[in-house]
Every structure is written in structure tokens, then in C-alpha cells.
Design an enzyme around this catalytic site. Structure first.
Site, PDB file in Angstrom:
ATOM      1  N   GLU A 270       0.935  -1.239   0.445  1.00 13.60           N
ATOM      2  CA  GLU A 270       0.350   0.199  -0.018  1.00 13.60           C
ATOM      3  C   GLU A 270       1.039   1.341  -0.163  1.00 13.60           C
ATOM      4  OE1 GLU A 270      -3.065  -0.253  -0.716  1.00 13.60           O
ATOM      5  OE2 GLU A 270      -2.667  -2.430  -0.296  1.00 13.60           O
ATOM      6  N   GLU A 299      -0.524  -0.678  -9.728  1.00 14.50           N
ATOM      7  CA  GLU A 299      -0.141  -1.747  -9.494  1.00 14.50           C
ATOM      8  C   GLU A 299       1.613  -1.904  -9.605  1.00 14.50           C
ATOM      9  OE1 GLU A 299      -1.843  -3.295  -7.285  1.00 14.50           O
ATOM     10  OE2 GLU A 299      -1.752  -4.857  -7.390  1.00 14.50           O
TER      11      GLU A 299
END
Lengths: 508, 508
Positions: A270, A299
Site C-alpha cells: 500500500e 499496481e
């Protein structure tokens, strides 16, 4: 709220209105963040009503007719510089997407997704696939009907474009094919070589205290460059990154008492998403350029910091000692090399979200493949459960004994369109491999820097080449600019081969 | 957003629209709560913009012209039952208040309050009273001008009515006079008797750990009946209670490492506010009846649970052991009686927010008196600093050596109208005394119940007689219904005399 402006004031009026849309979206994120972190249990229903109201106001603001006319007028001007052209194009695309569908269809979809999601939450634990078939068939119909209002020859592309702008199902299928062909035998070789040892056995002496787990993860991401003056970390059931404001980019993590790797790699993952958002240049914040450009590029950043940095040997050279100091009893006698191996254990499992770095892509690509077949009409919904099992057998050599960990496993197909939900994960790994190879070329001392916790050069390179640009370039343009090549699985495969042949002593 | 409805549907349309106004206000509270608890430091500016936008949307919703016509139509109907009449009256009053002032004046006030507040934050540490005089003079002018648009003969009453509906400056002045006459000599007698001992000396062996302080306070308020499934407690600089939704009523506390009483009584205080809000009947939530009725009644509940329960001898009989168990080293040898005395130490201090139960009212009432003189034109702003010092000398026998703890002490006069900001605190103490006397009559075993941590009877009595009614009755009506008498300082004075004559062995 937009009033008439002179031609010269139109641009500012556009930015002002867009800024308010973003602020409303950010307020929605505040409500969502609070719901996932601290909302008292009895307050859920009331929060849902607040969210619905705010979402209605935000939608009204985003589809305001005066605002639409303003965008139209600006589109007819010939004096915009390229950065403005791009800014306006993104805003017009969003406006079109919000206003194009007939109200009847929007209402029907919203009602149907809600009903399907509720049914899925019950069907999954009950392994009730038969009951979901008619709902998913209707979902597929709605998915195709809505795509019919978009300007794409292939309906799949309409959805891919929403999260991975400018990419197509064909482009992705070809690259995924390249990756899959190499990955299946690679996984076979690694799991065979690894069979004799249990790489994670060294870490099985829990429990690992929560406070120490959080403190260690936060120490690492502070070193990475996550800025705690513009964010924070809290606990949630499902980890996420969320932008709550221009200078408010928060992350969450989860933890397991018996495995400190779970919280650690969730935090690192994250933090990668967050550093991307935090690195966007100030001038873009609150404008259409002020966000990550696609799910794939996003991502690529989470996976880069999680895997390419965080699961490297250099990483454990840097942090092994502190990790052992956080858990002196539990990790007695565990070496840096043990930690490196434990963080890279490979297994052919059934659950995508628990999968390791190597097998994860197989889970993703087989879902993308099934989606593609469904949308092309080559696979019927009623045959999806069997096709799922075959795909797992072919790719991972395992089959789920039940449906809840089979076709009913992921929420993605059961609360929205049956399209475009998965490809970003593996696109991210592929791009991450390309970006990291380029970074390595620019920073020949990279491994030594990581081993010394010097992340400034890598973070600076990423900010310079990727983060600051926000949505200025499309994902394909960005890959070209940064790496000089088109999207390609080559560098990522090379990284995997190098790492795993070394780890498991196999020729790959 | 309100559309035309049939006469029969008007009532529901009104409730629906009002519900949306409340939901928007609750979302504003979520933003405010997050700002005070967890907002990253760099995010403050952006949060301010989000709040301004939301407040603009909420204001537009609250002053919607269709909604105004709907209220008008409903007001002309003769078929409403009394509960509906009251509901509508409150909504119409709020609508009138939001729409009555000329836009020019609203803008001027908003601009002036902002400027004055900013100036105060700098003037206070610099002891710069002279610089604040012209700003406060203008504030007073604006206060009077705005009151001129309201339907009150005395401008002070217009502001009192906003927080303590139906009460007047004259009514309050008379009751405060009664209280003050008795309180000044009482404080003198108690501080003289107490002079020889230092009641808080027993607790001076810190530090007291934060986690233990929080756990102890939460244990107590869970016993009180604060419902953690509908709320939570977090840390802030200034403690507060906030409603974030129908079933979401949160509190915050602060703490000092050297004095565990600070966090404890802050928690007990805010829990009283929260239990009042939590006790409102379900049918009233989201309607004009769904809130505490006035600042005075609200304060009566916070002070009741903080002081009349929490600073009683029975309370320390109940909790002394657990408190010592939380701090075994720090509180070795400290008896329940020591804790009772320490929690009731009296001192004639300069700072309102640090004042003890007995002297607190003197701080409040002298401010109310100064406000009254300013509004009546009997006191000029330029003479306020001297008047402040005289009032402290007369009431508490102390004078501030500087202006920052003198006339510049409280924010109240420096970010809004110079009126109506203080009286609620002491009204709350007075009402709390009346309510508690009535509860004691209904529950003859009350002290024994407290000593056994049985708060169900008291909490149930308060919910039955006060909480459930929300804003159904005006404060004066409520006092009448609950106690059978008008507002009166008698029971509160009787409570104080009884407690402090026993504590300090003086005849009062």
C-alpha cells in the site's frame, strides 16, 4: 453552479468546477475510510445513507449541464497547449461516461449489482453456484448492453479502457500469453525444487505482537519515503490506499499473530500506491491530471516496493537485524537468508489473494482469459464453473474441492460489470519489471543502496519519471517514455528467472 | 430538490428534506471529527476547503426555496398534532434563522469573524489587548445589527434563544444573581478551611500511563451506560462530543501524564453529553426533534455524570480499588477517601477551563455579566479589560497578571457574536442540581446503587424523563415536567453546601 464566463475565464471556471467534483469525491473517501477503520458497528446503516446522499450530490455536480456546455466550448478552442488538451480530454471523457448511459439502464444496473452482491455474500459460503447462474447471466447481458453505448468495437475494451486507458483486450491477451507460456513451467520447476524444504518453517514461532509488527512496517516505509505528514496507517479487514485530500493519502494494513510477513508486505504494497499518489506534482492536484493514470501503473508501484524491493536479498540485508530485534524470542537463530527465503516461498494454492509473487499472475491471467471468453460469447455462464476448474488444472495443477474457493472466490464479477476487473494486477507486475529494469540501468548501485536503506535515489527516479506526471500520459505512452520500449513481459520474466534460479538452484 | 407533493405527502416530503439537511450536517461532523483526531498535519488546508464546500451545499439545502414554501404550506394546516406542531415550529425557526439576514451582512460577519479569530490567535500570546479593541468593537456592532433582524426586544435574548431556547437574559441574570450571592462566601469559607492541606498531594507520583488512563475511563463509562456499539473514544487537544450519525455519537478526551484525574473527568463529562444524544427515541432521529434541546440541558447531563455522580464519595467507593489497580505503584497507600478529596480540591484560579466544580460557575457568571453590560451599552469595549479584572477580584479574589489569561482568555468572543456563549455552562449546573434532586427522590437507594456500580436505575430515569424527549419540550418546559418547579438555583446550592460542608468540616 457554473455561471457564464468570458472565453478567457472558461478555463479557470472549468478547473474550479472540476476541483469541487474532486473535493466531493475526496469527502466520499473520508466517509469510506472512516467506515473501514473506526465506524461504530451500529452506525453502518446511517453511514450508507450519508454515502448515498453524497454520491448523489457528487454525481449531480459531475453531470451538471452548464459544466457540460463549458467543456464543449473549451473543446472548440484551438489555443490549448498539449497539457491542457490532455486535461480537457480526461474531463470530457469522464463527463461523457457519467452522462452517456440512459437513466433506465443506470437504474437497472445499480439495482441488479446490489442484488447480485447480496446474493453472492450468501451463495459463497453455501457453495451455491447454481443460484448465481441466472444473476451472472443477467450481469453479462447488462455488461454488454452498457458497452454498446461506448465507442469501442470490442465490448471488453470499453471496460479495460476505464481502468487501463488505451489498452485493449487483444494487446493484453498477447502479452499475458507470452508471460503464461514461460510462467507455467517456471512454477513447476520451482515448486519441484522447493518441495524438500519448508521455506517458511523458520517463522512459525509466534505469536508476533501487533504493536511491533506495525512499528517495523512503518519504520520501513518511512525509509522508503512514505510521508507521514501527509498520511497515516490504520488497521482494516481488507488493506487499501485511499486519497482523502490533496495532501492526505492514507493506507491501511491487516495482521496475523502467527505470521508477521502478512502485515509487513501489505504495508509495503500500500505504501507503493501511496507514494505514487504523493509524488504527483502540486500543479496537477485537484485537476483531471491529479491521480494515478491506470490500475496497471498503480499496481506496478505497489508491487515494485513490495516485491522487487521488499522481497529482495538486499532488503533483508538492510532490515534483518531490526526485524529480529522486534521479535527476539520468536526469531532466535533466523538468518537474513532465512528471512529472504521465507518471504519468497512459492506454493500452488487456490486463493488469489494469498498467492506468492510467482504464482499470483497465473491466478490473474486465467480470470482475464475467462472474462474474455464470456464477453466474446465463446463461453456460457453455466459452463463457467467447469472452465474455472480446467483453467486451474492447466495453469497451477490444482483444483478447488468446492465452489466457494472456485468460481465464487472473488467478489469482482458479482458486484458490477463482468469485465476489466483483473488485468491491472498482472499488467502492474509486467510494468513493474520494465520500470525496475530501467531504474536499475540508471542506478547501477541500486542493490547496495537498498542494502544500506538508501531509497532516495530509487524514490527520486520514480518520482521524476513516473509519479510527478500523474495522468499526463497514457499508460502506453508512459511505458514508452520511461523504458524506451512498448509494454513487454520480457524484463519481468528475466527478473523472475534470475531470482528464482538463484533461490532454488534450478536452471530456468 | 423538494418537488410538489399532494397535501397528504407534504409532511413526508418535509421530513425527507430535513433528513437530508441532517445527513449533510452529520457528514460535516465526520470531517470535523477526523480533523481533530487523525488528519495528517499537511492536510489541514485541503480539509478546510472540503468543509467550506460541504457547508455551502448544506446551507443551500437548508435554505432551498421550495423547502421554504413547503414549510409555509404546512404551517397553514390546522390538522397537526402537538408533536408535529413542535417539529414544524423548530424547522421553521431554523429556516427563518438561515434566510432572514441580508446576504451582505452574512458576508460581512463571516469575513469579520475570520479576521478577528486570526488576530486573536496572535494577540493572546502577545498580550495585545489594544490591537483587539477595534475588532471587538466591530464585533459588538455586528452582533447588535444582526439581532435587529430578529424578533426580540433585548438583543441579548436573540442569541440566548439560539442555544438556550425560550430563556431570557433577565431570567438568567436573576438566577445567576441568586447563585452568585451564595457562592462567593461559600468559596471563601472552603478555600480558607482547605488552605492547610493540599488535597491533591496524594496523586502527585506520576507518570500515569496513557493506556491505563483510557482503559479505566472507558470501564467507568461502559458501566454508566455509554454504548460503544454506537460510539467510540479518541484523543484530541480539546475534548468534545460529536454526533456523526443517528447511531454514531463519539467522544474524545485529552490526558496528562502527571494527573489521571484530567482524562478521567473529561471522559465522564463527554459521556454525559453522549448518553443524552444516544437516549433520544428512535422516532425522533433525523427530525427537528432529534437532538439535545439546549446547551444548558446538555451541560446538565455532562456535569451530572462528571460531578454529581463522578465526584461523589459513592463513586470512589465503587472505583477506588480498580483505580489503584490501574496504577499500583503511583497510588500506593492512597485511600478511597483520598481520591474523593483529590477529585474535589478547590482553588481560586484564573483559568475557567481548569476550574473546579465549586468555582467554575463564578468564572462563567462574571463573563455572562460582562456580556450583558456590553450589549446593553453600559460597558464600552475599551473598558472591558479593567472590568474583567474587577469582576475577578470581586468574585474570586484573584487578578490575572497579564491579559492573555485575562480578557483574552477564551475564544468565545473572538470568533462570533459577543453574546450567548457562556450562560449554558452554569445553566447546566443549576439544572443538573434540580434534575439530580428529582432523581434522588425517585431513587432513594441512589448512593448505594452508585457505590455498587448500578447505574441502570439512574440512567433509566434520565432516559425516561429527559433523554428520550430530545427537543420535544423547551428547556423551561422540561425543567417543569421533570421537577415540578421552574428553573431555580436552590437544589444545586443545597447540593454544594451539603457536599463541601462535609468535605471541609465548615458550617455553610
Amino acid at each position: 453552479m457554473t455561471t457564464t464566463h468570458s472565453q478567457g475565464g472558461d478555463w479557470q471556471a472549468f478547473l474550479d468546477h472540476y476541483r469541487e467534483i474532486r473535493d466531493l469525491n475526496n469527502i466520499e473517501s473520508v466517509l469510506g475510510w472512516d467506515q473501514s477503520t473506526y465506524l461504530p458497528e451500529a452506525a453502518a446503516e446511517g453511514r450508507g445513507r450519508q454515502q448515498a446522499l453524497l454520491s448523489r450530490l457528487a454525481h449531480a455536480h459531475a453531470t451538471d449541464a452548464d459544466y457540460g456546455r463549458l467543456l464543449e466550448r473549451l473543446g472548440n478552442r484551438g489555443d490549448l497547449v498539449p497539457e491542457q488538451e490532455r486535461t480537457l480530454a480526461l474531463a470530457r471523457k469522464a463527463f461523457g461516461r457519467s452522462t452517456r448511459l440512459p437513466e433506465r439502464l443506470v437504474g437497472e444496473m445499480s439495482e441488479h449489482w446490489g442484488r447480485t452482491y447480496t446474493a453472492w455474500t450468501k451463495a459463497r459460503p453455501a457453495n451455491d453456484w447454481a443460484g448465481m447462474i441466472p444473476l451472472l447471466e443477467k450481469s453479462l447481458d447488462l455488461t454488454l448492453e452498457a458497452a454498446g453505448h461506448e465507442d469501442f468495437a470490442n465490448p471488453h475494451d470499453a471496460y479495460i479502457d476505464q481502468s487501463d486507458e488505451g489498452m485493449s483486450a487483444d494487446q493484453i491477451a498477447q502479452i499475458f500469453g507470452d508471460l503464461q507460456r514461460e510462467l507455467v513451467p517456471l512454477v513447476e520447476a520451482v515448486t519441484a525444487a522447493q518441495a524438500a524444504e519448508d521455506a517458511s518453517r523458520q517463522l512459525s514461532r509466534g505469536p508476533f505482537g501487533l504493536a511491533q509488527q506495525l512499528a517495523f512496517g512503518e519504520e520501513v516505509i518511512r525509509d522508503y519515503g512514505y510521508d507521514f505528514s501527509r498520511g497515516r496507517q490504520d488497521l482494516t479487514h481488507h488493506p487499501f490506499m485511499s486519497r482523502l485530500g490533496d495532501r492526505d493519502v492514507r493506507i491501511t494494513t491487516r495482521y496475523r499473530e502467527d505470521d508477521p510477513m502478512d502485515a509487513l508486505y501489505s504495508t509495503l504494497h500500500e505504501s507503493g500506491h501511496a507514494m505514487y499518489e504523493m509524488g504527483i506534482q502540486d500543479a496537477y492536484l485537484g485537476t483531471p491530471l491529479g491521480g494515478g493514470v491506470s490500475s496497471g501503473v498503480h499496481e506496478s508501484q505497489s508491487r515494485l516496493w513490495e516485491n522487487l524491493v521488499g522481497r529482495s536479498r538486499a532488503f533483508w540485508t538492510a532490515y534483518g537485524e531490526d526485524f529480529r530485534a522486534a521479535f527476539p524470542e520468536q526469531l532466535r537463530g533466523v538468518s537474513d537468508e532465512d528471512l529472504y527465503r521465507a518471504s519468497n516461498a512459492v506454493s500452488r494454492s487456490l486463493i488469489r489473494t494469498d498467492a506468492d509473487e510467482l504464482t499470483y499472475n497465473l491466478h490473474v491471467m486465467l480470470r482475464f482469459g475467462l472474462e474474455r471468453e464470456l464477453l466474446a460469447g465463446r463461453l456460457a455462464v453455466r459452463d463457467l464453473a467447469d472452465a474455472w476448474q480446467s483453467a486451474y488444472q492447466d495453469n497451477l495443477g490444482v483444483q478447488s474441492p468446492d465452489l466457494k474457493d472456485g468460481v465464487l472466490q472473488d467478489v469482482h464479477w458479482f458486484f458490477g460489470p463482468v469485465a476489466g476487473a483483473f488485468q491491472g494486477y498482472t499488467l502492474g507486475n509486467i510494468m513493474g519489471g520494465q520500470f525496475f529494469a530501467a531504474a536499475r540501468q540508471a542506478l547501477p548501485e541500486l542493490d547496495d543502496q537498498i542494502a544500506r536503506r538508501e531509497f532516495g535515489p530509487l524514490h527520486g527516479w520514480l518520482r521524476e519519471n513516473i509519479y510527478q506526471h500523474g495522468r499526463r500520459y497514457t499508460p502506453n505512452e508512459l511505458v514508452q517514455r520511461v523504458t524506451g520500449s512498448d509494454l513487454s513481459a520480457g524484463p519481468y520474466l528475466e527478473y523472475l528467472r534470475g531470482k528464482y534460479s538463484d533461490l532454488y538452484g534450478v536452471q530456468l
